[in-house]
Each structure stands twice: as C-alpha cells, then as structure tokens.
Design an enzyme around this catalytic site. Structure first.
Site, PDB file in Angstrom:
ATOM      1  N   ASP A 117      -3.099 -17.793   5.331  1.00 55.43           N
ATOM      2  CA  ASP A 117      -4.145 -18.425   4.384  1.00 55.43           C
ATOM      3  C   ASP A 117      -4.783 -19.239   5.569  1.00 55.43           C
ATOM      4  OD1 ASP A 117      -1.416 -19.343   4.734  1.00 55.43           O
ATOM      5  OD2 ASP A 117      -1.355 -20.755   3.124  1.00 55.43           O
ATOM      6  N   ASP A 159      -6.060  -5.439   6.059  1.00 62.27           N
ATOM      7  CA  ASP A 159      -7.328  -4.883   5.129  1.00 62.27           C
ATOM      8  C   ASP A 159      -8.108  -6.084   4.904  1.00 62.27           C
ATOM      9  OD1 ASP A 159      -8.832  -3.575   3.650  1.00 62.27           O
ATOM     10  OD2 ASP A 159      -7.461  -3.020   2.080  1.00 62.27           O
ATOM     11  N   TYR A 214       0.882  -1.147  -0.039  1.00 63.66           N
ATOM     12  CA  TYR A 214       0.217   0.085  -0.027  1.00 63.66           C
ATOM     13  C   TYR A 214       0.910   1.255  -0.159  1.00 63.66           C
ATOM     14  CZ  TYR A 214      -4.165  -2.708   0.976  1.00 63.66           C
ATOM     15  OH  TYR A 214      -4.996  -3.717   0.616  1.00 63.66           O
ATOM     16  N   ASP A 220     -12.311  -7.283   6.757  1.00 61.22           N
ATOM     17  CA  ASP A 220     -13.613  -7.557   6.131  1.00 61.22           C
ATOM     18  C   ASP A 220     -14.221  -8.929   6.236  1.00 61.22           C
ATOM     19  OD1 ASP A 220     -13.078  -5.291   5.019  1.00 61.22           O
ATOM     20  OD2 ASP A 220     -13.827  -5.726   2.778  1.00 61.22           O
ATOM     21  N   LYS A 264       3.197 -14.451   6.504  1.00 56.59           N
ATOM     22  CA  LYS A 264       3.395 -15.653   5.236  1.00 56.59           C
ATOM     23  C   LYS A 264       4.955 -15.569   5.145  1.00 56.59           C
ATOM     24  CE  LYS A 264       1.777 -18.288   2.092  1.00 56.59           C
ATOM     25  NZ  LYS A 264       0.861 -19.306   2.261  1.00 56.59           N
TER      26      LYS A 264
HETATM   27  N1  GGG Z   1     -13.981  -3.597   1.485  1.00 58.91           N
HETATM   28  C1  GGG Z   1     -14.189  -2.238   2.470  1.00 58.91           C
HETATM   29  C2  GGG Z   1     -13.819  -0.963   1.780  1.00 58.91           C
HETATM   30  O1  GGG Z   1     -14.045  -0.949   0.518  1.00 58.91           O
HETATM   31  N2  GGG Z   1     -13.161  -0.642   2.291  1.00 58.91           N
HETATM   32  C3  GGG Z   1     -12.443   0.913   1.912  1.00 58.91           C
HETATM   33  C4  GGG Z   1     -11.209   0.675   1.645  1.00 58.91           C
HETATM   34  O2  GGG Z   1     -10.703  -0.271   0.868  1.00 58.91           O
HETATM   35  N3  GGG Z   1     -10.055   1.255   2.204  1.00 58.91           N
HETATM   36  C5  GGG Z   1      -8.626   1.070   1.991  1.00 58.91           C
HETATM   37  C6  GGG Z   1      -8.087   0.338   3.360  1.00 58.91           C
HETATM   38  O3  GGG Z   1      -8.673   0.461   4.384  1.00 58.91           O
HETATM   39  O4  GGG Z   1      -6.894   0.193   3.137  1.00 58.91           O
END
Ligand code: GGG
Length: 337
Positions: A199, A223, A122, A227, A167
């Site tokens: 995993d 991330d 990221y 979810d 991992k």
């Molecule tokens: N799946 C949930 C969503 O879409 N979250 C917003 C997102 O992707 N944010 C970026 C992050 O949290 O890194």
C-alpha cells in the site's frame, strides 16, 4: 533463421501486431537475420470460434519456437497467458517501465518490476464453500528464491537497488516467507535491499517513483503495480514485458485488449514493439547472436526517436494511426538509428 510463435490475440491485438510486423521486417532487412513467423490462435475470439481459448497447436507452437510474442487477450487471460506461464514455468515476469521525452508523465520513471509469475492467487485455486468462495494464495520458498535471484541480477546491471514489495504485516506467513527468502537471496548480490508494504509502495510510486530501481514482488501485487507505474510514466501503451523461464521466453504488452478502441486504428503499438525488442535481447543472449542484441537496441532507439519526431497515437498526445507509427519506427531502423 529463428522461429517465432506469434499470437495476435483479441481486440487491438491484430492492429498492433500488423504495425509490429513492419518493425520485424525492417530488422530482417537491416540486420541480416530472418524470422520464420508462425501465427497461432488464442483468446476470447478463439474460444467463440473453436470452443477453446488455447488450442493444442498454439501450445505446441510456443513450445517449439525459438521465442514467442503475444498480443493481449480479453476475458480469457486466465486460460491463455496465466496457463502458458504455469505450463512452461515462465517464472519471471520482467516489466521495464520508463518515461519517454515527448510523452507527458506524472513524474519521470525508470524502473523494472520483477514479478513472480507462477504462484500467488493466480495459481487459480478457487473453490465455492457454501455461500462463500475460498481462494488459495501459494507462495513457495523455491519460487521466491529464484525470482529474487532474477531481481538481484537485473539490479546488478542497473542502479543496484532492489525494493521488495510485500504485505508481511498482514499476510504474515505468505508475504513473510517471500520477504525472508528474498532478503536471504539478495544478500548474495552487491545491491542495496529495501522493503516496503504494497500500500505504501502504491503511494510512493506516484510521490517519488525515481526512488525505485528494481521492484521485486509477488504475482498479483506485480500485476497491479505495473499498470500504475506505467501510467505514472506516461501510458500503459508504452509498457512491454517478458515471461521468462529457463528455456522459453514469451513476450507481450502489459496492456489489455482495449475493446473500446479495437478496429479504430488508434491503438498504441509501442508496448508490442518494445516487447519485440525485449524478445530479441533475450534470444540474442540465449543464442549468443550479436545481430539480435544490436537489433534489440536499435528498436529501443528507434522508438525514442519516433516519439521525439511526433509519431504518436492519441493516448500519448498524438494523432497518428497505429499502422503509421509502425511504419515510422521501421523507417527509422532502416535509416540506421
Ligand atoms: N490491465 C492490463 C491488462 O488487462 N493486462 C492483461 C492481463 O490482465 N493479464 C494478466 C496478467 O498479466 O497477469
């Protein structure tokens, strides 16, 4: 008076913000605190209207506020939230996940994901090389050490178990460094330390989520797993988060902008409301203001009570509108829960 920077964002962001503002007003009336709320623009719609997804005054607003709250944004997540995290070094992404009585869950869950928030893929270092794309995964000792400390501190206040998710059998250098430093740092805390491959962790979260207390992991794994954990607990619509650095705190629901239901008034505002609770807890600790700490707890209790009374949007088995759920929580706070 505390200044709050508020970004409504895209999609359902406006609706869940309106509902959450009801809660903020109830807190002001009940706890004798006042908030100077300033609204700022950011996200996909902002990009369309103004040619930039994160205008300078929004950045300045977050920088100068006592705390910030943000709704979801759509395709501009990288330009808005990931950029803000890196710009202000908001290195800890704290994502508590829990089940609520009255919301069907796959299994009962009560855990916190502590996600490193500034590095990994990221960082956004992606390059085209011929007909391929190369992405750089950055994992540093400094960032691994400081996030491990956050996990150690949180686990010390909970059940005292940290599970490092990695991992390292494949990503030997990057995950290897994260694992080594995390173990080293966590050995300074009175906590049980375990580790598990990502995993296997994704399976264990469904099979026996109750075995997790605090999950410590790198940015992208965190991330994805948050979810999953939120869905196991009942709904991502109930999952709040905080992006926290040494000085600045920016709070947001874990979910996205949900364009498919935007404007219908059925979005679940609880993740945003619970993010406000996290914000008040953080700000209360920072400013040593007990009113904010009590207000934070009362939001948590009011959410539990509201759900128990059936104030639920369709995603969690109810038929209430977004705005009415906000009103329900606000009423319960005023009743003095
Ligand atoms: N799946 C949930 C969503 O879409 N979250 C917003 C997102 O992707 N944010 C970026 C992050 O949290 O890194």
């Amino acid at each position: 008076m505390y200044r709050i920077a508020w970004i409504k964002g895209d999609g359902i962001g406006t609706e869940i913000s309106e509902a959450s503002l009801e809660v903020i007003h109830a807190i002001e009336n009940t706890y004798g605190v006042s908030f100077d709320i300033r609204f700022y623009d950011a996200g996909d719609e902002c990009l369309k209207r103004r040619g930039e997804a994160l205008p300078r005054e929004t950045i300045e607003g977050v920088k100068t506020a006592d705390a910030s709250i943000k709704g979801p944004v759509g395709d501009t997540a990288m330009d808005v939230i990931v950029r803000l995290r890196q710009m202000f070094d908001l290195y800890a992404n704290i994502r508590p996940v829990k089940s609520y009585k009255g919301v069907p869950s796959v299994k009962p869950v009560d855990l916190v994901i502590v996600r490193e928030n500034t590095e990994d893929l990221y960082k956004g270092y992606e390059f085209e090389v011929g007909d391929a794309v190369v992405a750089l995964r950055i994992i540093s000792e400094k960032a691994s050490r400081r996030i491990a400390r956050v996990a150690g501190e949180i686990a010390s206040r909970r059940r005292g178990i940290v599970t490092i998710v990695h991992k390292a059998n494949v990503l030997r250098k990057s995950c290897g460094l994260f694992l080594r430093i995390a173990r080293e740092e966590l050995s300074k805390y009175n906590v049980t330390v375990r580790d598990i491959l990502v995993d296997a962790a994704s399976m264990a979260l469904i099979r026996n989520p109750e075995s997790f207390d605090v999950i410590l992991t790198t940015n992208m794994f965190g991330d994805i797993l948050s979810d999953e954990a939120a869905q196991v607990a009942g709904s991502i619509g109930l999952a709040p988060s905080g992006n926290i650095g040494d000085e600045i705190g920016l709070f947001e629901p874990v979910h996205g902008a949900a364009p498919d239901i935007a404007g219908k008034g059925i979005a679940n505002p609880y993740a945003m409301i619970l993010s406000i609770s996290m914000m008040l807890e953080w700000l209360g600790a920072k400013k040593n203001d007990k009113r904010l700490l009590s207000a934070s707890k009362s939001i948590e209790r009011a959410v539990e009570e509201a759900i128990a009374r059936g104030c639920k949007t369709p995603d969690i088995g109810g038929s209430m509108k977004t705005h009415d759920v906000g009103g329900c929580v606000a009423r319960i706070i005023r009743e003095g829960v």
